[in-house]
Structure formats: structure tokens, C-alpha cells
Design an enzyme around this catalytic site. Sequence first.
Site, PDB file in Angstrom:
ATOM      1  N   GLY A  69     -20.299   3.577  25.106  1.00 30.73           N
ATOM      2  CA  GLY A  69     -20.783   2.384  24.408  1.00 30.73           C
ATOM      3  C   GLY A  69     -20.424   2.413  22.931  1.00 30.73           C
ATOM      4  N   THR A  70     -20.470   3.585  22.331  1.00 28.32           N
ATOM      5  CA  THR A  70     -20.193   3.685  20.894  1.00 28.32           C
ATOM      6  C   THR A  70     -18.767   3.244  20.588  1.00 28.32           C
ATOM      7  OG1 THR A  70     -21.802   5.464  20.681  1.00 28.32           O
ATOM      8  CG2 THR A  70     -20.158   5.280  18.923  1.00 28.32           C
ATOM      9  N   ASN A 147     -32.708  -1.542  21.882  1.00 33.31           N
ATOM     10  CA  ASN A 147     -32.870  -0.286  22.613  1.00 33.31           C
ATOM     11  C   ASN A 147     -34.215   0.399  22.419  1.00 33.31           C
ATOM     12  OD1 ASN A 147     -31.162  -0.082  20.088  1.00 33.31           O
ATOM     13  ND2 ASN A 147     -31.792   2.037  20.284  1.00 33.31           N
ATOM     14  N   GLN A 177     -27.835  -1.739  26.574  1.00 29.12           N
ATOM     15  CA  GLN A 177     -29.156  -1.741  27.212  1.00 29.12           C
ATOM     16  C   GLN A 177     -29.309  -3.046  27.987  1.00 29.12           C
ATOM     17  OE1 GLN A 177     -31.174   0.776  27.373  1.00 29.12           O
ATOM     18  NE2 GLN A 177     -30.358   2.077  25.732  1.00 29.12           N
ATOM     19  N   SER A 197     -21.921   0.602  28.633  1.00 27.39           N
ATOM     20  CA  SER A 197     -21.899   2.053  28.777  1.00 27.39           C
ATOM     21  C   SER A 197     -22.391   2.433  30.165  1.00 27.39           C
ATOM     22  CB  SER A 197     -22.789   2.684  27.706  1.00 27.39           C
ATOM     23  OG  SER A 197     -22.838   4.076  27.876  1.00 27.39           O
ATOM     24  N   HIS A 199     -23.579   5.359  31.398  1.00 24.48           N
ATOM     25  CA  HIS A 199     -24.665   6.325  31.653  1.00 24.48           C
ATOM     26  C   HIS A 199     -26.057   5.702  31.567  1.00 24.48           C
ATOM     27  CE1 HIS A 199     -25.982   7.651  27.431  1.00 24.48           C
ATOM     28  NE2 HIS A 199     -24.915   6.924  27.157  1.00 24.48           N
ATOM     29  N   THR A 235      -4.218   8.520  27.671  1.00 24.70           N
ATOM     30  CA  THR A 235      -4.302   8.609  29.136  1.00 24.70           C
ATOM     31  C   THR A 235      -5.739   8.353  29.576  1.00 24.70           C
ATOM     32  OG1 THR A 235      -2.493  10.180  29.154  1.00 24.70           O
ATOM     33  CG2 THR A 235      -3.889  10.118  31.128  1.00 24.70           C
ATOM     34  N   CYS A 324     -32.320   9.212  20.717  1.00 29.28           N
ATOM     35  CA  CYS A 324     -31.730  10.254  19.901  1.00 29.28           C
ATOM     36  C   CYS A 324     -32.641  10.464  18.709  1.00 29.28           C
ATOM     37  CB  CYS A 324     -30.320   9.879  19.510  1.00 29.28           C
ATOM     38  SG  CYS A 324     -29.447   9.140  20.872  1.00 29.28           S
TER      39      CYS A 324
END
Length: 389
Positions: A69-70, A147, A177, A197, A199, A235, A324
Site C-alpha cells: 500500500g505504501t 485507519n 482500509q 494492499s 495483507h 521483475t 504501528c
Amino acid sequence: MIYLDNAASTRPAEEVLAAMTQVGRDLFANPAAAHPAGAAAARALEAARAELARTLDVEPEELVFTSGGTEADALGVLGAARAARGRHLVVTAFEHPAVTRAVEALVADGFSVDRISPGPDGVVGAEAVAAAVRPDTAVVAVMLAQNELGTLQPVAEIGRRLAERPRRPHLHVDAVQGFGLVRLRPRALGADTVALSAHKLHGPRGAGALWIRPGARLQPLWVGGGQERGRRGGTENLPAAVGFGQAARLAREAMDRGAGEAVAALRDRLEQAAVAAVAGARPTVVGAARTPHIASLAFPGLPAEPLLHALEARGVLASAGSACASRLSGPSPALKSIGLDDRTGVLRLSLSRKTTAAEVEAAVAALADAAREVRGAAPFALANRAGRG
Ligand code: PLP
């Protein structure tokens, strides 16, 4: 362990892990290679892109796979700003650091920025965002679901207002989110880029994507070998992309079976039970539409961190404000932006479609117990911590 930190990261689905393992082992050739092994890898990459596209109701070639996502936020914000003529930005005051840090980099390069504060309900006004737009505005960035609070922002309304302008700025939406439990249709939002994202929806960490509206002007962050139609060199991380494709398929199928509504009902139950069980506890924001998976609870007079540790000691994992959070100190910008005082601890308990009613009940009992312990033990010492996740 009762895991209620799904807004930070989710447990990968078994199907995701199986597909990634198989691809990592068998399809190791470079997708750009002309031989049959390369062609097989390229087919797997495009099948993953097609799964993600189907979940979003977009064309596969409009999606660029990224490292998460970043990077998707960085490509959307930096890429659009660097390709635009204007040197002005409009962002909400509580974007994720993936966006705010990109904006800071642009400001260091001479851009100016207007930051739009949310109301106490945790929602920015569409009219306030539109009113800040100027003829030289290059990018407007508004997230889909905040978030820390879970509040849904009026992105489609902002998209409509921007479309009325003679020179429409680029609209970037961080949908990290919410995607996977909220039906996301990038075209209907009127967005130019949408960051995702894997995850957060039972896919792998380090896998993301950016949806790019056909015709949107974007400068790549790096070019390399011209992969991803020249928009992101390097790649491709095939196991990550395949894992994301599987996660998107599973999320789509779960949403079709009503996963979004089921998770929202569990979240409401969690909030109601927690408010009833802990004296003084209240939802951090009220009245706004929210993503199903985030419950944010405020505890006036109770510090967040000891509460979090007392919960951990009872086997419940959550976060203070946001994920975080744990390595930073000082009040979270998002909580500050809605006017929350320093003496109110805030916990974020975030669910996934795998969370059960029994887990929610046990977590509420643990929370009530933890609050009693913290209230008895310590005067207010620690403020809410700043957060990113
Ligand atoms: N944007 C938001 C709103 C997030 O919650 C996160 C996750 O922490 C990100 C961006 C960054 O995503 P990633 O962890 O995939 O880099």
C-alpha cells in the site's frame, strides 16, 4: 490468542499460502522471458491481475502491482504531482503516513499544501475539500476508510465536485482500509488512482496494487526494465501478485455471501458490549458511516498503553489508536484532528471475516477486567501514541 488487530495485518488465507508456495516453487522463470517457462509465469501474473480486476470491476491493464500500500500511495501521489503542471496539493489532515510523507516530500520540492481537518465525527466535508481546490491544484488525496477510526470519507461526493471544475485535479484514494469488506468500485468514485494492499484482506504482506484510470497522467517512481506497462520497473514479485489475486477472489466470494454485513454486526456487538461492560467507555466517533472491521473505543481518564498491555496479558491483541503505534510516542495526529484530549485512551479493536462471536465475547470480558486492573493501579500517565498502520 484473540487477534483483534486485523487493520494492522490479517492472517493469510490457506488458499493464498498454497498458491504462493506453488508459484514460488514451480513458476520461478522471469515473466518477461520468451521461453515457455517465462510464458507460464506471465500467464500466472495476468491471471492474478484479472482476479483483482474482477473484484474491483475494472480492466486488468488498469492495475499496477506494487510492493504494498505504501508504494501504491507513493506512486499515486508523487507520480501524479510530478506529472502535473500545478504545484498545490489538498489532503485530509488524517491520511496515513504513506500519503502524508509523500506530501511532505513534495512540499520539500516546493509544493504548497492545504490539509483539511475532519469534524468530531471523523469525516472530512466534501465541500471543504472542494473549496480548497485551486486552478493550480495538482493532486487531491482522500482516503476511503480512516485507519484508526474506521470512518468512511465522502470520496464519491468529492469526485463529483471535482468533476464539475474546468481543470480537474488528480484524485488519489487510499483504499487500503476497507477493500475486501467494502464494495469498492474505483470508477464510481471518480478517482484517478486507488491504492490497495493485500495483507489487509488475508493476502501476503509486501503486495499491493494501484488502480490507474485510463488517461490519468502519472510519472513512474522508477522505470527499470519497463515492466507493468512502463509504470513500475522491476521483475514482478509473482508469488506476491498471485497471493493478492487469490486474496481478492476470496474476499469477493465472501462479500457475495454477506461478509461485510456480518463483520459490521460483530463490530457493533463488540462496541455495545464494551460500552456496557466498562464504565465511561464510549465509541470514539458516532454518527458516521464506517468500514465494517474497525471498532474504536475511547476511555476517558484511562491511559491506552497499560490497557493494551493488560489486554495482552489476557490473550487479546489490539492496538492503541493504530497499528504501528507501538514504536512512536505522542498523540496520534488522527486522534488530535478530531479534537480528542490527551487524557482519553483510545483502543482500536479490528476484526476480519474470520473473527468469531465467541472471540468478541471473550475480548469484551477481558477488556472489562483489564480496565478494572488499570483503573485500580495507575493514575493517568501515558498519552495515546501516534500511529501508522
Ligand atoms: N494506507 C493505509 C490507510 C493503511 O492502513 C496502510 C497500512 O498500514 C497503508 C496505507 C500501508 O500499506 P502497506 O502496509 O501495504 O504498505
